[in-house]
Design a protein around this motif. Structure first.
Motif, PDB file in Angstrom:
ATOM      1  N   ARG A   1      21.197  46.361  45.273  1.00 49.47           N
ATOM      2  CA  ARG A   1      22.218  45.457  45.564  1.00 49.47           C
ATOM      3  C   ARG A   1      21.811  44.054  45.825  1.00 49.47           C
ATOM      4  O   ARG A   1      21.127  43.823  46.658  1.00 49.47           O
ATOM      5  CB  ARG A   1      23.090  46.065  46.878  1.00 49.47           C
ATOM      6  N   GLU A   2      22.378  43.178  45.067  1.00 48.17           N
ATOM      7  CA  GLU A   2      22.073  41.677  45.311  1.00 48.17           C
ATOM      8  C   GLU A   2      23.148  41.306  46.152  1.00 48.17           C
ATOM      9  O   GLU A   2      24.302  41.223  46.204  1.00 48.17           O
ATOM     10  CB  GLU A   2      22.441  41.091  44.091  1.00 48.17           C
ATOM     11  N   ARG A   3      22.434  40.718  47.309  1.00 46.58           N
ATOM     12  CA  ARG A   3      23.191  40.377  48.543  1.00 46.58           C
ATOM     13  C   ARG A   3      23.007  38.768  48.347  1.00 46.58           C
ATOM     14  O   ARG A   3      22.144  38.341  48.067  1.00 46.58           O
ATOM     15  CB  ARG A   3      22.574  40.745  49.834  1.00 46.58           C
ATOM     16  N   ALA A   4      24.014  38.188  49.061  1.00 46.34           N
ATOM     17  CA  ALA A   4      24.169  36.654  49.068  1.00 46.34           C
ATOM     18  C   ALA A   4      23.601  36.565  50.837  1.00 46.34           C
ATOM     19  O   ALA A   4      24.030  37.149  51.606  1.00 46.34           O
ATOM     20  CB  ALA A   4      25.262  36.131  48.972  1.00 46.34           C
TER      21      ALA A   4
END
Lengths: 217, 217
Positions: B187-190
């Motif tokens: 999952r690409e998280r900020a």
């Protein structure tokens, strides 16, 4: 080999973004999982995402003998391999000065068909590229599987590395007018591992998988 | 337009991975930030990462008038645009059956130079693609900036969509031998937003930035 060694890989504009360091080349390759591989088919470009592996100054790509793309690559054409790591969003005061933070590698070369005797070593590099250490834990590759796999290599002799993680650089006249600017950093995280079935639920999570998750928490 | 409408985009192998749904095409495009754009230069492939924007069935790419790549695209060549979203690692009992979970779009078409009168609308689509809503918050684009920008469009009329999120499918003979299999989801998280300077620290985080972060926590 060091990046930036041909007219094609020399950055004409924004040269501050380019890196001539071999360490950066290896790091971008080794820290990422997917490359976009370009090849010319009937005069038109074709770009396909592929996993890859690196061994020294050689990059390996692989696929099934049944794949059109792999048969195209097996004919040893010129290829271009592009690997990009997004690091964040640079939000400037204007959309004009906004953009991405990224590290990227572009590799130019000729695909080279890997011979049968070198295939196993190349497959190991490919497996290591995806999940280091997994190869020793997994069920060994069979001769049939090896025969069903086409592997091509490309030398890391003509490469370009770009690292764009510079600060927001709004011009003087955009400052102190009430516009916000900043960076949104990205990070790829691994979620909770999902065992495939009852057998896997009862087995411990393999060290290669655990290391991968721990490095991306 | 629906994906999979030409011999070039029809999947011969692993057809279960292909999607003919327009919703999937738009979703992969709209949920991601970077495309790998392929073009033929002096007979060889060139693949470069670029941001993009979509408006209906048109994809826009842009860059500086000073960029070699943009001048190449402005000559309206055949291009191939590949957008890939990594979803996870499929760790099978064998490395042979292991691979990525991903959603991907491949777009074939001819680059079309966007005329001066259509540039502003295209730039808005590009800004929306990166950070929806930002365009209204940012300092407006100037005529000079518009003049320094080349924008090309490509129609979404010849596309292929692949969605590979299938379960681990180890063959019968690999089961119950003590080998683990499973999925590592990504999952690409900020991360925490970093204001660029004192002025930005004192201003509230703009709604577009806040929405982006909230959707990637």
């Amino acid at each position: 080999m060091k990046p930036g060694s041909s007219p094609r890989t020399e950055l004409k504009r924004l040269a501050y973004k380019s890196s001539g360091e071999q360490a950066d080349l290896y790091s971008v390759i080794d820290d990422n999982l997917v490359a976009h591989v370009g090849v010319v088919q009937d005069g038109s470009p074709l770009v396909i995402p592929m996993t890859y592996g690196r061994s020294g100054d050689t990059l390996f790509l692989h696929g099934s003998t049944g794949s059109r793309l792999m048969r195209l690559l097996a004919a040893e054409p010129d290829i271009c391999v592009s690997i990009t790591e997004l690091r964040g969003l640079k939000v400037a005061r204007s959309t004009f000065n906004s953009g991405m933070h990224y590290r990227s590698v572009v590799i130019f070369g000729k695909a080279r068909l890997v011979s049968d005797e070198d295939k196993l070593e190349a497959l190991n590099a490919l497996s290591e590229g995806l999940l280091p250490g997994r190869n020793e834990e997994a069920r060994p590759t069979t001769k049939k599987e090896l025969a069903a796999t086409i592997i091509v290599a490309v030398d890391l002799s003509e490469t370009s590395v770009k690292i764009s993680v510079n600060e927001v650089d709004d011009p003087e006249e955009d400052l102190n007018k009430g516009y916000w600017a900043g960076i949104i950093p990205f990070r790829e995280r691994a979620g909770e591992v999902i065992p495939a079935d009852q057998e896997s639920k009862e087995l411990p999570v393999p060290p290669s998988v655990q290391r991968f998750i721990d490095s991306r928490r």
